[in-house]
Design an enzyme around this catalytic site. Structure first.
Site, mmCIF file in Angstrom:
data_model
loop_
_atom_site.group_PDB
_atom_site.id
_atom_site.type_symbol
_atom_site.label_atom_id
_atom_site.label_comp_id
_atom_site.label_asym_id
_atom_site.label_seq_id
_atom_site.Cartn_x
_atom_site.Cartn_y
_atom_site.Cartn_z
ATOM 1 C CB SER A 159 -0.779 0.032 1.355
ATOM 2 O OG SER A 159 -1.879 1.050 0.978
ATOM 3 C CB THR A 160 1.269 4.193 2.181
ATOM 4 O OG1 THR A 160 -0.222 4.246 2.638
ATOM 5 C CG2 THR A 160 1.859 5.612 2.293
ATOM 6 C CG HIS A 204 -4.250 -1.005 -0.833
ATOM 7 N ND1 HIS A 204 -3.916 -0.740 0.577
ATOM 8 C CD2 HIS A 204 -5.004 -2.398 -1.044
ATOM 9 C CE1 HIS A 204 -4.402 -2.024 1.139
ATOM 10 N NE2 HIS A 204 -5.045 -2.786 0.121
ATOM 11 C CG MET A 215 -2.197 3.535 5.547
ATOM 12 S SD MET A 215 -2.789 5.234 5.716
ATOM 13 C CE MET A 215 -3.896 5.528 4.489
ATOM 14 C CG ASP A 247 -5.856 -5.212 2.573
ATOM 15 O OD1 ASP A 247 -6.600 -6.523 2.929
ATOM 16 O OD2 ASP A 247 -5.938 -5.244 1.121
#
Length: 352
Positions: free
Chosen positions: A174-175, A200, A293, A296
């Protein structure tokens, strides 16, 4: 309450500055330190106000957002969240901004789009993550201690691991993941094991992201369309509009896209991908969870490990945001934790 996170808004639109200001100031742990209409004003306000996080527009008079970001990250690094239009052109510019050191990005709020309170919540989450992010200069190497070994997970239905042939790699991020995935895949050879990835990312961005990686890395990298044969030398990236999972076909595994509701507030979700790996591939799967972050992927990676898969997590020192890997580590899903620069080598070692 701890000190509030102080945000500088940089946007040439007075309306956008007002909308973003109202959202940020309505969040208890955030406050607007100032607003700047262009790069020149932003530079002076950063010196004067010393904000914790900057939200930065791309399109501004004089120096545009990309040029300003490049100078800022070289001369005075600070966490930056880009504010982008979710278009094909906007996606290319956003990916460039992430390469230059922006922590994350978010689309501009639209009256005809998603609810503004949902947008405000996502904006606040990204600002908080940016405040705690580890900034990395371009080309900087990350050094970290040797891998940490996790204890065995609770007994599941798996067994021993299979041999090198037939291994399939499953990755979630993600991030900070766009650059982490680039580094991971640059370490993969053209004949790498089949690899499925959930990053993401909004719908308009994943095709551009896949094309960018395909031009840089040795394997074939594509945005999954569904029903592709899962084969060596190919990396499949989940499209921003659908969950990605693996399914059995008459002559091997195939990709499958699902338009089912978000999981852990995400579609695509890492847990959906990892769950399919646990259920169908089992001990021949390799799971990798990278910077991001939230949580998930943590439970899905645990199910993979219980099914006999080998699992890896990115270590804290090399993560932009040590969220998803931390959650996976804490529940016992991560068998080995490694610096980002070592993960490709370890994955290849267990798949051959």
């Amino acid at each position: 309450m701890p000190n509030k996170i102080r945000v500088l808004i940089v946007d040439d639109s007075a309306l956008m500055r007002r909308v973003l200001s109202e959202m940020i100031n309505a969040t208890p742990d955030l406050e607007v330190a100032g607003c700047a209409p262009d790069a020149t004003a932003a530079r002076e306000m950063i010196k004067l106000l010393n904000p914790d996080v900057v939200t930065l527009d791309f399109h501004m008079p004089g120096m545009d957002g990309i040029e300003f970001l490049d100078r800022l990250m070289r001369l005075r690094p600070i966490p930056v969240v880009m504010v982008s239009s979710f278009t094909e052109a906007g996606s290319e510019t956003t990916l460039k901004a992430l390469e230059l050191g922006a922590v994350d990005f978010i689309g501009k709020p639209r009256a005809d789009g998603r609810r503004l309170d949902d947008y405000a919540e996502e904006l606040a989450d990204k600002i908080r993550a940016a405040k705690g992010a580890r900034l990395r200069r371009q080309g900087a190497a990350v050094f970290a201690p040797p891998a940490a070994q996790m204890p065995a997970p609770p007994v599941g239905n798996g067994g021993g691991r299979g041999g090198g042939n037939g291994r399939i790699v499953f990755v979630g991020a993600s991030t900070g993941g766009t650059e982490a995935l680039k580094e991971l895949l640059l370490g993969f050879p053209a004949d790498c094991p089949p690899t499925l990835i959930v990053q993401h990312m909004p719908e308009a961005f994943t095709a551009s992201f896949a094309r960018r990686l395909d031009g840089l890395c040795a394997p074939r990298i594509l945005e999954a369309q569904g029903n592709e044969k899962v084969e060596p030398g190919t990396v499949y990236i989940a499209p921003g509009h659908s969950h990605l999972q693996i399914r059995r076909g008459p002559a091997g595994y195939l990709t499958e896209l699902l338009s089912t509701p978000p999981v852990n507030r995400h579609r695509p979700s890492v847990d959906v991908l990892f769950d399919s790996a646990a259920a169908l591939v089992g001990r021949l799967a390799v799971g990798v969870i990278l910077t991001g972050m939230g949580k998930d992927g943590a439970q899905g990676l645990l199910r993979m490990r219980r099914a006999g898969a080998q699992t890896f997590g990115q270590d804290e020192a090399s993560c932009v945001v040590y969220g998803m890997p931390r959650e996976a580590f804490l529940v016992g899903a991560v068998e080995e934790q490694w610096p980002l620069g070592d993960i490709a080598r370890r994955v290849l070692a267990v798949t051959r």
